[in-house]
Scaffold this active site. Structure first.
Site, mmCIF file in Angstrom:
data_model
loop_
_atom_site.group_PDB
_atom_site.id
_atom_site.type_symbol
_atom_site.label_atom_id
_atom_site.label_comp_id
_atom_site.label_asym_id
_atom_site.label_seq_id
_atom_site.Cartn_x
_atom_site.Cartn_y
_atom_site.Cartn_z
ATOM 1 N N CYS A 196 1.023 -1.264 -0.106
ATOM 2 C CA CYS A 196 -0.139 0.075 -0.083
ATOM 3 C C CYS A 196 0.694 1.263 0.092
ATOM 4 O O CYS A 196 0.542 2.326 -0.625
ATOM 5 C CB CYS A 196 -0.940 0.012 1.294
ATOM 6 S SG CYS A 196 -1.565 -1.435 1.778
ATOM 7 N N ASP A 245 -3.537 -2.476 7.588
ATOM 8 C CA ASP A 245 -4.595 -3.471 8.178
ATOM 9 C C ASP A 245 -4.238 -4.770 7.643
ATOM 10 O O ASP A 245 -4.574 -6.024 8.559
ATOM 11 C CB ASP A 245 -5.896 -2.971 7.696
ATOM 12 C CG ASP A 245 -6.374 -1.700 8.508
ATOM 13 O OD1 ASP A 245 -5.507 -1.291 9.422
ATOM 14 O OD2 ASP A 245 -7.535 -1.280 8.329
ATOM 15 N N CYS A 253 -2.534 3.257 2.713
ATOM 16 C CA CYS A 253 -3.454 2.420 3.390
ATOM 17 C C CYS A 253 -4.522 2.912 4.197
ATOM 18 O O CYS A 253 -4.771 4.325 4.723
ATOM 19 C CB CYS A 253 -2.510 1.516 4.414
ATOM 20 S SG CYS A 253 -3.271 0.200 4.961
ATOM 21 N N ASP A 254 -5.475 2.090 4.884
ATOM 22 C CA ASP A 254 -6.977 2.661 5.212
ATOM 23 C C ASP A 254 -6.752 3.841 5.975
ATOM 24 O O ASP A 254 -7.262 4.587 5.624
ATOM 25 C CB ASP A 254 -7.538 1.329 5.858
ATOM 26 C CG ASP A 254 -7.868 0.183 4.960
ATOM 27 O OD1 ASP A 254 -7.381 0.205 3.807
ATOM 28 O OD2 ASP A 254 -8.324 -0.795 5.506
ATOM 29 N N LYS A 255 -6.177 3.556 7.228
ATOM 30 C CA LYS A 255 -6.439 4.508 8.205
ATOM 31 C C LYS A 255 -5.567 6.017 7.858
ATOM 32 O O LYS A 255 -5.656 7.159 8.357
ATOM 33 C CB LYS A 255 -6.175 4.251 9.460
ATOM 34 C CG LYS A 255 -6.948 3.134 10.138
ATOM 35 C CD LYS A 255 -8.291 3.230 9.569
ATOM 36 C CE LYS A 255 -9.134 1.851 10.044
ATOM 37 N NZ LYS A 255 -8.680 0.728 8.962
ATOM 38 N N CYS A 313 -5.198 -2.277 -1.652
ATOM 39 C CA CYS A 313 -6.071 -3.478 -1.777
ATOM 40 C C CYS A 313 -7.069 -3.053 -2.749
ATOM 41 O O CYS A 313 -7.713 -2.075 -2.739
ATOM 42 C CB CYS A 313 -6.695 -4.104 -0.449
ATOM 43 S SG CYS A 313 -5.563 -4.628 0.754
ATOM 44 N N GLU A 333 -10.837 -4.544 13.378
ATOM 45 C CA GLU A 333 -11.523 -5.063 12.245
ATOM 46 C C GLU A 333 -11.853 -6.367 12.480
ATOM 47 O O GLU A 333 -10.857 -7.156 12.919
ATOM 48 C CB GLU A 333 -11.108 -4.601 10.754
ATOM 49 C CG GLU A 333 -11.238 -3.118 10.377
ATOM 50 C CD GLU A 333 -10.701 -2.738 9.149
ATOM 51 O OE1 GLU A 333 -10.014 -3.643 8.672
ATOM 52 O OE2 GLU A 333 -10.668 -1.669 8.637
ATOM 53 N N SER A 364 -13.813 -4.756 8.007
ATOM 54 C CA SER A 364 -12.929 -4.339 6.875
ATOM 55 C C SER A 364 -13.941 -4.041 5.663
ATOM 56 O O SER A 364 -14.915 -4.529 5.633
ATOM 57 C CB SER A 364 -12.038 -5.390 6.172
ATOM 58 O OG SER A 364 -11.319 -5.293 5.260
#
Length: 580
Positions: free
Chosen positions: A60, A92, A133-135, A205, A457, A483
């Site tokens: 990521c 994650d 990445c996510d956060k 992702c 998650e 997720s």
């Protein structure tokens, strides 16, 4: 956006960097800058922070360092002096399924705090933020709103889809394959083959999971250049977007356009609309309120849910649908999704963006291509309401959220007995051993923001269930999170959380739970008197963390309903950094 020759003259007396670069008393400060090779001219220019969440934890973030260099070139070409720094991110996919996931949501706050402190400490005048990445995406955007200096966000880009036996795959397929392996449906050799091909490049992702959802949000909010979210990480076009972002931030600085001019209530509604229309991650309903909080705007879970309810579902993306971000890029990227919504009357076209133009002006020449079904016009929506919905009831007075993209008809209701677990590991072990019955409602509690702490998650558990072939036959509810890759009847963000005595903490095995994604309700078949009696007998629990970052987070974090934030927000601020 300025052309390459545009270099405005900036008045340093109005910029934060005057505190480190102007006047005889700042000679020691300037000596540090000279030591790094800066010229007198560069020191006299605006200093622009270029922050990325580059690290070697996962694909990521691995391309962000390269893109940061391109952003710096753009800043320099437009008359600014770029100053690069990095901050953390917790990935994650690596943290999933064990105690490491407790760090994930906490990292959002650390990212925002560390960007704020770096900008304040070094007195930078503007900001380009890159995240993968996510956060890290909401964390960077939260910092931009908090500081309110001219800022441009840039996503690092999505991973390319893997190929396994003739089909496109993502990392979620690998998580689900673990369930297939435990059920004897997939061999160890097949699992090994899949894990080696699922993630073939740099990038986040591939499906409409949290990173890609929040990347779409960055364009919908107006904080990112149009088209910048969809381009895959390995493509050289990402460097062009990075360079253009550097130039764009200098244009914003020259025109005195700041993030809070861009992120308004209407812009937040646009962002929620794009999430719902694309069947995006439920985590957006946690991050949008947190972003709004930094701007002093009330936009909680229920406000997000209102937008979700009126938005058609038109983007056929994984995990509920068929396509990945690369497919969206191939048909024109996020602008195509937004144009379909704008044409259908679902977006506020008058919202300002980092181009200096409105959403409608940015999309004026965009057309939704025919002969493709990645993004449909609203007249041919997959379903008339969004792919994510908010539930409420006596089991979730503060609300809860579920992704219904890909679900239909009888799948939208579920009624069954509770099977209660007080941590994810216990539920995962039961799933792995298939110690549950069809029709059960698995309950994972004490995993909320305070109780976890960190609001983990549950992708390992939900993917294992789906891999075992029980999708639609078992439901799962939690005060933790899911997720963006989770699918099926999995309800998260149940509030109040168990750690504060919420109803989910009062459940017992066998209690009958009803979930209804059409009526938007989540209830337990218990009367008020019985719930009150159980609440009276309930006792709070202590976590395993008596110190450190997770202890501090547990003692400061608020409810998921309001975004799980850790400070009072813009409504309580006495001064804004940008004006200091």
């Amino acid at each position: 956006m300025p052309d390459d020759a545009f270099k405005p003259v900036f008045d340093k007396s109005r910029l934060p960097s005057r505190h480190t670069t102007v006047g005889p008393e700042r000679a020691p400060h300037r000596s540090f800058l000279y030591a790094m090779g800066l010229t007198t001219e560069q020191i006299a220019q605006p200093l622009v922070g270029v922050v990325s969440t580059w690290n070697e934890a996962a694909p990521c973030n691995i391309a962000l360092g390269r893109q940061a260099q391109a952003a710096k070139r753009g800043v320099a070409e437009a008359g600014g002096t770029p100053r690069e720094f990095t901050t953390i991110t917790v990935t994650d996919g690596i943290a999933m399924g064990h105690d490491g996931m407790k760090s994930s949501l906490v990292s959002r706050e650390v990212i925002a705090d560390s960007v704020e402190l770096s900008m304040r400490g070094h007195c930078y005048d503007a900001l380009v933020g890159l995240a993968g990445c996510d956060k890290s995406l909401p964390g960077i955007m939260m910092a931009m709103l908090r500081l309110n200096v001219p800022a441009v966000f840039l996503y690092g880009g999505s991973i390319l889809p893997g190929r396994f036996r003739g089909k496109d795959v993502t990392v979620v397929d690998v998580f689900e394959a673990v369930g297939k392996y435990s059920a004897g449906i997939m061999s160890e050799e097949e699992l090994r083959e899949l894990e080696c091909v699922a993630c073939p490049s740099a990038g986040s992702c591939g499906g409409q999971f949290t990173a890609n959802t929040m990347a779409c949000v960055s364009e919908a909010l107006g904080l990112a250049l149009p088209g910048s979210a969809g381009t895959p990480a390995p493509f050289e076009a990402r460097d062009s977007y990075a360079e253009a972002s550097g130039k764009a931030v200098m244009n914003l600085l020259a025109r005195h356009i700041r993030p809070r001019d861009i992120v308004t209530l209407r812009a937040l509604e646009n962002a929620a609309t794009v999430v719902a229309a694309s069947g995006g991650s439920t985590n957006a309903a946690l991050h949008l309120p947190a972003i709004a909080h930094e701007a002093g705007i009330d936009f909680d879970l229920h406000a997000v849910g209102e937008v979700f309810r009126r938005t058609p579902y038109i983007g056929d993306f994984k995990p509920g649908g068929r396509y990945v971000m690369k497919d969206l890029y191939d048909v024109g990227g996020v602008p195509v999704l937004m144009k379909a919504l704008l044409d259908g009357g679902y977006l506020h076209g008058d919202c300002l963006t980092v181009t200096g133009k409105t959403v409608a002006e940015n999309l004026a020449k965009v057309k939704v291509p025919e002969n493709q079904d990645v993004v449909r016009p609203v007249s041919r929506a997959i379903s008339p309401t969004g792919g994510v919905v908010v539930l409420k009831g006596n089991l979730a007075p503060q609300g809860a959220i579920v992704k219904v993209a890909g679900m239909q008809g009888e799948q939208l209701q579920f009624r069954g007995p509770a099977r209660c677990f007080d941590r994810e590991e216990d539920c995962f072990a039961a799933v792995e051993k298939r110690e549950y019955k069809e029709g059960d409602v698995l309950v994972i509690r004490y995993e909320g923001p305070r109780g976890g702490p960190g609001m983990r998650e549950m992708l390992s558990t939900t993917a294992a269930l789906y891999g075992q072939g029980t999708g639609g036959k078992v439901a799962l509810i939690t005060d933790g999170r899911f997720s963006g890759g989770t699918r099926g009847f999995c309800v998260g963000h149940v509030g109040p959380e168990a750690a504060v005595g919420g109803p989910i903490g009062l459940l017992r095995d066998g209690d009958i739970i009803t979930l209804d994604a059409e009526a938007l309700t989540l209830t337990v078949e218990l009367g008020d008197a019985e719930l009150a009696a159980r609440r009276k007998a309930w006792k709070p629990r202590t976590t395993n963390f008596g110190s450190g970052a997770l202890w501090r987070y547990a003692n400061n974090v608020g409810d998921a309903e309001k975004g799980a934030v850790t400070h009072p927000g813009a409504k309580a601020e006495r001064s804004v950094y940008a004006d200091s």
